[in-house]
Design an enzyme around this catalytic site. Structure first.
Site, short mmCIF file in Angstrom:
data_model
loop_
_atom_site.label_atom_id
_atom_site.label_comp_id
_atom_site.label_asym_id
_atom_site.label_seq_id
_atom_site.Cartn_x
_atom_site.Cartn_y
_atom_site.Cartn_z
N TRP A 149 0.87 -1.28 0.07
CA TRP A 149 -0.01 -0.23 -0.02
C TRP A 149 0.83 1.28 0.07
O TRP A 149 1.84 1.42 0.80
CB TRP A 149 -0.97 0.02 1.18
CG TRP A 149 -1.68 1.18 1.43
CD1 TRP A 149 -2.83 1.71 0.69
CD2 TRP A 149 -1.27 2.40 2.43
NE1 TRP A 149 -3.20 2.89 1.05
CE2 TRP A 149 -2.32 3.35 2.04
CE3 TRP A 149 -0.26 2.52 3.16
CZ2 TRP A 149 -2.36 4.65 2.85
CZ3 TRP A 149 -0.20 3.82 3.94
CH2 TRP A 149 -1.24 4.77 3.71
N ASP A 191 -14.85 10.16 0.04
CA ASP A 191 -15.32 9.50 1.32
C ASP A 191 -16.24 10.55 2.27
O ASP A 191 -15.60 11.55 2.60
CB ASP A 191 -14.33 8.45 1.98
CG ASP A 191 -14.87 7.41 2.78
OD1 ASP A 191 -16.09 7.32 2.88
OD2 ASP A 191 -14.01 6.70 3.10
N ARG A 230 -9.17 -2.65 7.55
CA ARG A 230 -9.61 -1.35 7.66
C ARG A 230 -11.08 -1.22 8.08
O ARG A 230 -11.88 -0.68 7.54
CB ARG A 230 -9.70 -0.76 6.24
CG ARG A 230 -9.57 0.80 6.19
CD ARG A 230 -10.04 1.55 5.03
NE ARG A 230 -9.69 3.15 5.14
CZ ARG A 230 -10.14 4.06 4.36
NH1 ARG A 230 -11.20 3.58 3.39
NH2 ARG A 230 -9.93 5.16 4.52
N LYS A 239 -15.60 7.99 -8.22
CA LYS A 239 -14.35 7.22 -8.07
C LYS A 239 -14.99 5.92 -7.20
O LYS A 239 -15.53 5.99 -6.23
CB LYS A 239 -13.78 8.10 -6.95
CG LYS A 239 -12.30 7.32 -6.28
CD LYS A 239 -11.77 8.54 -5.62
CE LYS A 239 -10.52 7.78 -4.60
NZ LYS A 239 -9.77 8.80 -3.91
N TRP A 240 -14.53 4.85 -7.71
CA TRP A 240 -14.91 3.35 -7.30
C TRP A 240 -13.88 2.95 -6.56
O TRP A 240 -12.82 2.51 -7.24
CB TRP A 240 -15.48 2.50 -8.51
CG TRP A 240 -15.92 1.23 -8.19
CD1 TRP A 240 -15.47 0.40 -7.54
CD2 TRP A 240 -17.01 0.49 -8.64
NE1 TRP A 240 -15.96 -0.88 -7.22
CE2 TRP A 240 -16.98 -0.60 -8.21
CE3 TRP A 240 -18.06 0.83 -9.48
CZ2 TRP A 240 -18.20 -1.81 -8.34
CZ3 TRP A 240 -19.23 0.18 -9.77
CH2 TRP A 240 -19.13 -1.26 -9.37
N ASP A 241 -13.81 2.87 -5.21
CA ASP A 241 -13.11 2.30 -4.56
C ASP A 241 -13.32 0.86 -3.88
O ASP A 241 -14.43 0.55 -4.12
CB ASP A 241 -12.84 3.27 -3.20
CG ASP A 241 -11.44 3.41 -2.52
OD1 ASP A 241 -10.59 2.54 -2.71
OD2 ASP A 241 -11.09 4.45 -1.91
N ASN A 288 -11.45 -1.31 -0.66
CA ASN A 288 -10.35 -1.06 0.45
C ASN A 288 -9.86 -2.29 1.11
O ASN A 288 -9.26 -1.89 2.15
CB ASN A 288 -10.62 0.15 1.03
CG ASN A 288 -10.44 1.49 0.68
OD1 ASN A 288 -9.19 1.66 0.14
ND2 ASN A 288 -11.24 2.60 0.43
N CYS A 296 -10.20 2.74 -8.17
CA CYS A 296 -9.21 2.86 -7.03
C CYS A 296 -9.37 1.67 -6.05
O CYS A 296 -10.57 1.07 -5.95
CB CYS A 296 -9.76 4.19 -6.26
SG CYS A 296 -8.92 4.45 -4.83
N ASP A 345 -2.26 5.89 -2.95
CA ASP A 345 -2.51 6.94 -1.93
C ASP A 345 -1.21 7.43 -1.45
O ASP A 345 -1.61 8.58 -0.69
CB ASP A 345 -3.07 5.79 -0.86
CG ASP A 345 -4.54 5.57 -0.87
OD1 ASP A 345 -5.21 6.32 -1.65
OD2 ASP A 345 -5.10 4.88 0.02
#
Ligand code: GLA
Length: 745
Positions: free
Chosen positions: A202, A371, A450, A484-486, A488, A533, A555
């Protein structure tokens, strides 16, 4: 006496013949005779490359050549590749477990009777030409079980890219299991293979590893399920006949897999020196059952070959990506201000309106609300709550998303919004209402990463939900231009309620489910810009880019860290998809302090954006930012569509430098960065520019600087001087940089 002899005979039989052999012998089935085949060469060609397949008399299909075009491919008929072939080795087009094969296999099938032998024989081939694209398909069949494999090679003529995939059909009568099912196999022959591949973490993606391959097998594999690319990437470059990576000369084969899930690339050098390159979905926990008549289509693997070094291979892939591989191609995307590092979770309507004002004042073209905008019972005020509950948080933005988006539009800005639809926080209404949608292994701890869990996209109901998240988000305002398609977290301790006893399907079905959702999204929202993302660059692959316009590269927004991240990314992916933002100092990830100019000069080499609180900038800084944004707009077409030439690698010296040249070679933009202190005696470094027309004169203009750092600023020089002479801007201090625009007179 006779009795004794009889007993002895029985004892002998029991001792020396195992139980099976003592049963009444069955008549063994007569071996099926392999059909005889007329040997043939099957060429797969682009304008500058050739992949040659050869079927021999026994029906074995081999790869006999990949590289520069040979005029008489049929000369390869009957070609011997060493004695090894008789013993099972050799340059197979799609090696299978069984027969004489002892190496790594593309296909490993287990049949209903427990046997593992597959031997594919050539049946037929065909070609379809459609403008610049030529598809060759070769049908192979196991001569005993009727399993069929169609190898499909799609050649992109001008781009010198070949896309390979396999379609596997169970032509038998019982269910079978695919234990390994690679997309493709490539065979190369060289005295040395220098492998370039990627490692990372990351905020540390696309770091370059280089190694000279030795005998046996090097494997690059991801088993993270999703978020598969931060630690490795499903791509590689192989420099042939060299132990050094050469940017501009020498033969290089590059490859990239179009898949966002678990992958495996393997490189096996056998005793004859051949290198077998296998690529595809990782078989880890993913045996795939095929009932009679069912088929499986693998994801596609891309290859390119160039004799112009790593640079040539990258340019081929970039051109293919712009013309075919990236959803929106090289369509110019707006420069933007993203709210994340400037506001994180804590904002009100007022905060966002001021950010929109400031973005507009600096000349940016879009505002992206990251977010934190959703969740009411479980408000998304930090990363511990709210994921899954995609209703607007009315206490943060009581006026609604449409109010913000319309405001942005009224200021001349586009509007974007963040979602992470595949995920759920335990603290959410969704987790309470649909525990059966959450990936988890029964009876085991469901680990949070997370603070979140992952939804089971193998389940069509979850696919509907995820599509619904996108759809509902868009329905909040007709003025949403960008999503923005994240994503995580990765998979851990997997288990799917939906798949029941068929858990082996999970990893593959998840990604197939994701692509099904993306297909629906694109049917309904063909023009919405989508950024892919995944905690930064954990979904950087050509599988995702087929649906998305760009990726969030990392990031890590620190300009110094970005040098290696963006250099590594550039080996495989084009600049038009590489989102790159100017953020505040000290940098939030590294604590590093760099000048605003250095940060802009780095971000301008990709899709420029900013990600900070403009209110914290001084008036001078804002004015400088406006100047850089303005100049970026003048040359960004070069970043998006120009040919990339890397001038200096951050792995080899004190500089990083690159340039983008327009197709007609009339314009170019050059980026130079100093990484380390240079003492006075070696203060200037000469960059040899590339890709220019040696006979044309170019006016050189330095951008974003008051005091030019090259003596020739504003003057004209021939392409030949700039390529062979002394283009040596004075970049003396670490973290100093300069950007130049070149325009032919
Ligand atoms: C991920 C993304 C960031 C940001 C945060 C929001 O880490 O990579 O850019 O969107 O999520 O939670």
């Amino acid at each position: 006496m006779i009795k004794n002899i009889c007993l002895a005979a029985v004892a002998f039989m029991l001792a020396f013949f195992p139980a099976d052999a003592r049963r009444t012998p069955k008549t063994a089935p007569a071996p099926v005779v392999k059909p005889e085949v007329s040997p043939c060469i099957i060429p797969v060609e682009t304008d500058g490359t050739q992949l040659l397949l050869a079927a021999d008399r026994e029906g074995t299909l081999r790869i006999v050549h990949y590289g520069a075009k040979v005029a008489d491919p049929d000369s390869f008929l009957g070609y011997r590749f060493g004695m090894g072939i008789r013993y099972g080795e050799g340059p197979m087009a799609y090696p299978t477990a069984g027969g004489l094969e002892h190496g790594q296999t593309a296909l490993h099938v287990k049949y209903a009777d427990g046997t593992h032998n597959t031997e594919l024989c050539y049946v037929s081939h065909g070609k379809k030409l459609d403008g610049n694209v030529c598809e060759t398909s070769v049908l192979l069949k196991d001569y005993v079980t009727n399993l069929e494999v169609k190898l499909i090679y799609t050649a992109y003529l001008k781009e010198d890219v070949i896309q390979a995939r396999a379609e596997i059909l169970n032509g038998g009568k019982s269910v079978l299991e695919l234990l390994e099912y690679a997309s493709s196999c490539l065979d190369l022959l060289s005295d040395k293979y220098l492998l370039t591949h990627f490692h990372g973490d990351w905020a540390y993606e696309m770091q370059v590893d280089r190694e000279l391959l030795t005998h046996d097998t090097k494997v690059i594999e991801s088993r993270r399920g999703v978020q598969t690319t931060s630690h490795k990437n499903p791509s590689f470059l192989l420099s042939l006949s060299t132990s050094e990576f050469r940017e501009d000369e020498g033969e290089v084969v590059a490859g990239a897999l179009e898949w966002s899930g678990n992958f495996r690339l393997s490189f096996q050098q056998d005793e004859s020196g051949h290198l077998r390159v296998l690529s595809g979905i990782s078989p880890y926990a993913s045996a795939w059952k095929l009932k009679a008549g069912e088929s499986f289509v693998t994801p596609a693997m891309l290859y390119t070959w160039s004799d112009k070094g790593g640079g040539g291979a990258s340019r081929n892939l970039h051109r293919w990506a712009r013309n075919y591989g990236v959803y929106g191609g090289a369509k110019i995307k707006p420069t933007l201000l993203n709210s994340w590092e400037g506001a994180y979770f804590s904002f009100t309507t007022e905060t966002l309106l001021r950010m929109i004002d400031d973005a507009a004042a600096m000349g940016l073209e879009m505002f992206v609300l990251d977010d934190g905008w959703f969740g009411n019972e479980f408000p998304r005020d930090n990363d511990r709550a709210g994921l899954g509950d995609w209703d607007l948080n009315r206490s943060k933005i009581p006026e609604g998303i449409d109010y913000l988006a319309s405001y942005a539009h009224s200021k001349g800005l586009k509007f974007g919004i963040w979602i992470e639809p595949e995920m759920v926080n335990p603290a959410s209404v969704l987790a309470r209402e649909h525990p059966e949608w959450i990936v988890k292994a029964p009876g085991r701890e469901n680990y949070q990463i997370r603070n979140q869990w992952i939804l089971d996209l193998s389940n069509p109901k979850v696919q509907d939900f995820v599509f619904g998240v996108f759809d509902r988000t868009m329905s909040q305002s007709p003025s949403i231009d960008y999503v923005k398609w994240d994503c995580n977290r990765s998979v851990a301790s997997f288990g799917s309620d939906f798949l029941g006893a068929d858990q082996d399907r999970f990893y593959v079905s998840y990604i197939q489910g994701l692509y099904k959702v993306m297909e629906r999204v694109r049917q309904k929202y063909p023009d919405t810009l989508i950024q892919c993302c995944s905690g930064g660059g954990s979904r950087v692959d050509y599988g995702s880019l087929a649906w998305c316009d760009e990726f969030w590269t990392s990031d890590n927004t620190d300009a110094v860290s970005r040098i290696r991240i963006q250099y590594g990314s550039s080996l495989i992916y084009p600049a038009c998809v590489m989102a790159s933002h100017v953020s505040a100092v000290p940098n939030h990830q590294t604590g590093d302090v760099t000048s605003l100019k250095f940060r802009f000069d780095m971000a301008c080499a990709g899709r420029l954006g900013m990600e900070l609180q403009p209110r914290n900038m001084s008036a001078d800084e804002r004015a400088f930012a406006a100047r850089c944004i303005e100049s970026y707009k003048q040359f960004r077409d070069l970043v998006y569509t120009g040919d990339l030439y890397r001038l200096a690698s951050p792995y080899d010296g004190d500089y990083y430098a690159l340039m983008y040249v327009s197709e007609d070679r009339s314009r170019a933009v050059v980026f130079t960065y100093c990484l380390r202190y240079r003492n006075r005696s070696q203060a200037t470094h000469t960059f040899r520019l590339k890709g220019l027309d040696p006979d044309r004169l170019y006016k050189v203009t330095e951008l974003n600087a008051d005091a030019p750092c090259w003596r020739g600023d504003g003057q004209c020089f021939s392409g030949s001087f700039l390529e062979g002479g002394g283009f040596n801007p004075e970049l003396l201090k670490p973290r100093s940089s300069a950007v130049f625009l070149l325009e032919a007179r």
